[in-house]
Design an enzyme around this catalytic site. Structure first.
Site, PDB file in Angstrom:
ATOM      1  CE  LYS A  18      24.894  64.066  44.331  1.00 29.06           C
ATOM      2  NZ  LYS A  18      25.361  65.296  43.792  1.00 29.06           N
ATOM      3  NE  ARG A  93      29.772  69.312  43.526  1.00 32.12           N
ATOM      4  CZ  ARG A  93      28.872  68.860  42.664  1.00 32.12           C
ATOM      5  NH1 ARG A  93      27.747  69.510  42.490  1.00 32.12           N
ATOM      6  NH2 ARG A  93      29.100  67.766  41.983  1.00 32.12           N
ATOM      7  NE  ARG A 132      28.626  60.129  35.345  1.00 36.14           N
ATOM      8  CZ  ARG A 132      28.497  60.969  36.366  1.00 36.14           C
ATOM      9  NH1 ARG A 132      27.366  61.037  37.020  1.00 36.14           N
ATOM     10  NH2 ARG A 132      29.496  61.715  36.740  1.00 36.14           N
ATOM     11  NE  ARG A 138      29.454  64.496  33.670  1.00 39.97           N
ATOM     12  CZ  ARG A 138      28.959  64.701  34.887  1.00 39.97           C
ATOM     13  NH1 ARG A 138      27.717  64.405  35.139  1.00 39.97           N
ATOM     14  NH2 ARG A 138      29.711  65.200  35.839  1.00 39.97           N
ATOM     15  NE  ARG A 149      33.021  64.824  38.663  1.00 40.66           N
ATOM     16  CZ  ARG A 149      32.705  63.798  37.875  1.00 40.66           C
ATOM     17  NH1 ARG A 149      33.518  63.417  36.913  1.00 40.66           N
ATOM     18  NH2 ARG A 149      31.586  63.158  38.057  1.00 40.66           N
TER      19      ARG A 149
HETATM   20  P1  ADP Z   1      28.506  64.866  39.686  1.00 36.81           P
HETATM   21  O1  ADP Z   1      27.768  64.084  38.684  1.00 36.81           O
HETATM   22  O2  ADP Z   1      29.960  64.577  39.732  1.00 36.81           O
HETATM   23  O3  ADP Z   1      27.871  64.862  41.031  1.00 36.81           O
HETATM   24  P2  ADP Z   1      27.503  67.480  38.806  1.00 36.81           P
HETATM   25  O4  ADP Z   1      26.858  67.181  37.520  1.00 36.81           O
HETATM   26  O5  ADP Z   1      26.629  67.806  39.961  1.00 36.81           O
HETATM   27  O6  ADP Z   1      28.546  66.342  39.184  1.00 36.81           O
HETATM   28  O7  ADP Z   1      28.541  68.706  38.628  1.00 36.81           O
HETATM   29  C1  ADP Z   1      29.556  68.661  37.651  1.00 36.81           C
HETATM   30  C2  ADP Z   1      30.556  69.790  37.890  1.00 36.81           C
HETATM   31  O8  ADP Z   1      29.878  71.068  37.892  1.00 36.81           O
HETATM   32  C3  ADP Z   1      31.309  69.763  39.218  1.00 36.81           C
HETATM   33  O9  ADP Z   1      32.422  68.898  39.182  1.00 36.81           O
HETATM   34  C4  ADP Z   1      31.694  71.236  39.369  1.00 36.81           C
HETATM   35  O10 ADP Z   1      32.792  71.583  38.554  1.00 36.81           O
HETATM   36  C5  ADP Z   1      30.464  71.964  38.828  1.00 36.81           C
HETATM   37  N1  ADP Z   1      29.501  72.241  39.911  1.00 36.81           N
HETATM   38  C6  ADP Z   1      28.231  71.762  40.022  1.00 36.81           C
HETATM   39  N2  ADP Z   1      27.638  72.212  41.128  1.00 36.81           N
HETATM   40  C7  ADP Z   1      28.542  72.977  41.776  1.00 36.81           C
HETATM   41  C8  ADP Z   1      28.542  73.707  42.997  1.00 36.81           C
HETATM   42  N3  ADP Z   1      27.472  73.729  43.802  1.00 36.81           N
HETATM   43  N4  ADP Z   1      29.666  74.382  43.345  1.00 36.81           N
HETATM   44  C9  ADP Z   1      30.744  74.374  42.559  1.00 36.81           C
HETATM   45  N5  ADP Z   1      30.822  73.695  41.404  1.00 36.81           N
HETATM   46  C10 ADP Z   1      29.739  73.005  41.009  1.00 36.81           C
END
Ligand code: ADP
Length: 198
Positions: A18, A93, A132, A138, A149
């Site tokens: 994404k 989310r 990754r 990360r 997650r």
């Molecule tokens: P991924 O690469 O897993 O899709 P993101 O970079 O979008 O993850 O987000 C990493 C973390 O940031 C999530 O696991 C969560 O802890 C927090 N986070 C990001 N966006 C949200 C949201 N809309 N609501 C709650 N937590 C969020």
């Protein structure tokens, strides 16, 4: 489509690619890419209060509480550049976040144009996230955090597909393939959305 306003949400499990597509789509349509994960990570790096709070949740693979995320995104969407459209990546989310977004946008009279849902198989997700982890290091790419997650995604985020389907906004995109191929599918869908707007 360039120069026109377009308001999009990108949906998909961790590892769906994404973020990569979001950055390219934002550039293509000249709209800000609002990625909540990136904003949180930036706050963690800069050691802000928001960053300290968010890190506790993120490192476990838990979602940050709705009220914190909603306030942050609402403020971001009130900035001038978002008047020309936006692409939300990683928000909403939860159904609570989606409802908050819907009412904010309704008040402004600027509803979403569509929700692009990136679909990948579980097997592919695990393969990509492991790759990754090795590349980026990360702090939330440990096995436990990845598993958590994915659980959070299934429990809290997947229901959004139904939420947006009921509103006629959901468009599924096959996210298996190379980056250009998936980008082509995504721009095709955005073009259709724009074309169907009256
Ligand atoms: P991924 O690469 O897993 O899709 P993101 O970079 O979008 O993850 O987000 C990493 C973390 O940031 C999530 O696991 C969560 O802890 C927090 N986070 C990001 N966006 C949200 C949201 N809309 N609501 C709650 N937590 C969020």
């Amino acid at each position: 489509m360039k120069g026109e306003t377009v308001r999009l949400v990108l949906l998909g499990p961790p590892g769906a690619g994404k973020g990569t597509q979001a950055a390219r789509l934002a550039r293509r349509y000249g709209i800000p890419h609002v990625a909540t994960g990136d904003i949180f990570r930036e706050n963690v790096r800069e050691e802000t209060d928001l960053g300290r709070t968010a890190a506790e949740y993120m490192d476990r693979g838990d979602l940050v509480p709705d009220e914190i995320v909603i306030e942050m995104v609402t403020a971001r969407l009130a900035e001038d550049d978002a008047a020309e459209g936006f692409l939300l990546d990683g928000f909403p989310r939860t159904v609570g976040q989606a409802e908050a977004l819907e009412s904010t946008l309704a008040e402004r009279g600027t509803p979403l144009d569509g929700v692009l849902s990136f679909a990948v198989t579980d097997e592919e997700i695990h393969r990509r996230l492991a790759g990754r982890r090795d590349e980026e290091g990360r702090s939330d790419d440990t096995d436990e955090a990845i598993e958590q997650r994915l659980n959070e995604y299934r429990d809290k985020t997947q229901p959004l597909e139904r939420f947006y389907e009921e509103r006629g906004l959901l468009r599924e995109i096959d996210a298996v393939g190379d980056v250009d191929e998936v980008f082509g599918r995504a721009t095709g869908v955005v073009g259709d959305l724009a074309g169907s707007r009256t």
